[in-house]
Design a protein around this motif. Sequence first.
Motif, PDB file in Angstrom:
ATOM      1  N   VAL A  28       0.835  -1.208   0.000  1.00 61.65           N
ATOM      2  CA  VAL A  28       0.000   0.000   0.000  1.00 61.65           C
ATOM      3  C   VAL A  28       0.871   1.260   0.000  1.00 61.65           C
ATOM      4  CG1 VAL A  28      -1.621   1.364   1.385  1.00 61.65           C
ATOM      5  CG2 VAL A  28      -1.989  -1.097   1.079  1.00 61.65           C
ATOM      6  N   SER A  46     -11.407  -6.366   5.050  1.00 60.74           N
ATOM      7  CA  SER A  46     -10.616  -5.952   3.881  1.00 60.74           C
ATOM      8  C   SER A  46      -9.236  -5.421   4.263  1.00 60.74           C
ATOM      9  CB  SER A  46     -11.374  -4.896   3.075  1.00 60.74           C
ATOM     10  OG  SER A  46     -11.606  -3.732   3.852  1.00 60.74           O
ATOM     11  N   ARG A 214     -10.593  13.152  -0.302  1.00 57.97           N
ATOM     12  CA  ARG A 214     -10.370  11.994  -1.176  1.00 57.97           C
ATOM     13  C   ARG A 214     -10.912  10.763  -0.479  1.00 57.97           C
ATOM     14  NH1 ARG A 214      -4.362  11.109  -2.152  1.00 57.97           N
ATOM     15  NH2 ARG A 214      -4.088  12.095  -0.119  1.00 57.97           N
ATOM     16  N   PHE A 216     -10.565   6.419  -0.672  1.00 57.41           N
ATOM     17  CA  PHE A 216      -9.942   5.230  -1.228  1.00 57.41           C
ATOM     18  C   PHE A 216     -10.689   3.993  -0.749  1.00 57.41           C
ATOM     19  CE2 PHE A 216      -6.560   8.342  -1.232  1.00 57.41           C
ATOM     20  CZ  PHE A 216      -5.926   8.136  -2.454  1.00 57.41           C
ATOM     21  N   ALA A 217     -10.837   3.043  -1.641  1.00 54.63           N
ATOM     22  CA  ALA A 217     -11.380   1.733  -1.274  1.00 54.63           C
ATOM     23  C   ALA A 217     -10.214   0.757  -1.149  1.00 54.63           C
ATOM     24  CB  ALA A 217     -12.365   1.252  -2.325  1.00 54.63           C
ATOM     25  N   LYS A 219      -9.185  -2.816  -1.559  1.00 52.88           N
ATOM     26  CA  LYS A 219      -9.694  -3.987  -2.283  1.00 52.88           C
ATOM     27  C   LYS A 219      -8.540  -4.888  -2.664  1.00 52.88           C
ATOM     28  CE  LYS A 219     -12.562  -5.257  -6.262  1.00 52.88           C
ATOM     29  NZ  LYS A 219     -13.294  -4.747  -7.450  1.00 52.88           N
ATOM     30  N   ASP A 220      -8.643  -6.132  -2.276  1.00 48.82           N
ATOM     31  CA  ASP A 220      -7.609  -7.123  -2.586  1.00 48.82           C
ATOM     32  C   ASP A 220      -6.221  -6.649  -2.165  1.00 48.82           C
ATOM     33  OD1 ASP A 220      -9.501  -8.860  -3.727  1.00 48.82           O
ATOM     34  OD2 ASP A 220      -9.340  -7.857  -5.672  1.00 48.82           O
ATOM     35  N   HIS A 222      -5.039  -3.620  -1.941  1.00 47.09           N
ATOM     36  CA  HIS A 222      -4.530  -2.409  -2.576  1.00 47.09           C
ATOM     37  C   HIS A 222      -5.550  -1.283  -2.424  1.00 47.09           C
ATOM     38  CE1 HIS A 222      -1.185  -4.540  -4.525  1.00 47.09           C
ATOM     39  NE2 HIS A 222      -2.046  -5.498  -4.810  1.00 47.09           N
ATOM     40  N   LEU A 223      -5.066  -0.028  -2.500  1.00 41.07           N
ATOM     41  CA  LEU A 223      -5.947   1.134  -2.441  1.00 41.07           C
ATOM     42  C   LEU A 223      -6.376   1.529  -3.836  1.00 41.07           C
ATOM     43  CD1 LEU A 223      -4.303   3.518   0.201  1.00 41.07           C
ATOM     44  CD2 LEU A 223      -6.273   2.011   0.502  1.00 41.07           C
ATOM     45  N   GLU A 224      -7.674   1.790  -3.998  1.00 39.93           N
ATOM     46  CA  GLU A 224      -8.227   2.264  -5.265  1.00 39.93           C
ATOM     47  C   GLU A 224      -8.933   3.582  -4.997  1.00 39.93           C
ATOM     48  OE1 GLU A 224     -10.827  -0.698  -6.805  1.00 39.93           O
ATOM     49  OE2 GLU A 224      -9.232  -2.154  -7.223  1.00 39.93           O
ATOM     50  N   LYS A 225      -8.531   4.623  -5.704  1.00 41.64           N
ATOM     51  CA  LYS A 225      -9.154   5.945  -5.513  1.00 41.64           C
ATOM     52  C   LYS A 225     -10.580   5.918  -6.059  1.00 41.64           C
ATOM     53  CE  LYS A 225      -8.052  10.851  -5.806  1.00 41.64           C
ATOM     54  NZ  LYS A 225      -9.347  11.368  -6.213  1.00 41.64           N
ATOM     55  N   ARG A 226     -11.489   6.509  -5.298  1.00 37.62           N
ATOM     56  CA  ARG A 226     -12.889   6.569  -5.710  1.00 37.62           C
ATOM     57  C   ARG A 226     -13.295   8.026  -5.946  1.00 37.62           C
ATOM     58  NH1 ARG A 226     -15.574   1.675  -4.695  1.00 37.62           N
ATOM     59  NH2 ARG A 226     -13.984   0.106  -5.189  1.00 37.62           N
TER      60      ARG A 226
END
Length: 228
Positions: A28, A46, A214, A216-217, A219-220, A222-226
């Motif tokens: 991360v 998660s 900001r 972030f989700a 998921k699996d 890792h961070l994913e920006k939303r």
Amino acid sequence: MSEPTLSLRGVVRTYKTDAGALEVLKGVDLDLHPGEIVGLIGPSGSGKSSLLHAAGLLERPNGGQVFIGGRDCTALNERGRTRTRLGTIGFVYQFHHLLPEFTALENVAMPAMIAGRPADEARDRAEALLASFGLAERVHHQPAQLSGGEQQRVAIARALTNQPRLLLADEPTGNLDPDTAAVVFQSLYDQAREQGVAALIATHNLELARYMDRVFALKDGHLEKRGG
């Protein structure tokens, strides 16, 4: 842009289970700047709490680095980690964890006294913080005499007592009804903004997440920006 308050670089967190190693954080990366309020969403399990615990020096990551105020804190010994947490980081949890035998004022003043501040100074700071949260009339009440929303506002005030640079909140409104959650979140948001604190807030509440700078989700691993 100013130096990040918090930088995570390649943070890995693995737990041993009966079925083998479970890797919940898989490298991360995150920068969090002064005055910025960032949301962290994701289902239970998660790794949100694991990420917060690594960022807050409560758990050592299995890999990667944690920088706070530009300082690499990854290899600090326990004494160094404790001193950094006390002076630099504020924590808020889903359950308030207030000490039941002490008043709101005493609960909020305690971290400052532990840090070595004079008792009068610590109490003055606590009283001012509680007033800023709309609790001026409740300073001498014990937790059992406060509503759930009041208890959580006291907990947030306690987290801000030592004027931390970094605020980490793990589902801070998760135990409250929607209306109370909105009031408590607004208090946290306003104070973080006013004090220029960098805040990372894990939440299931997507409605509240909309108000953050900001989101972030996780998921699996890792961070994913939303959004945005």
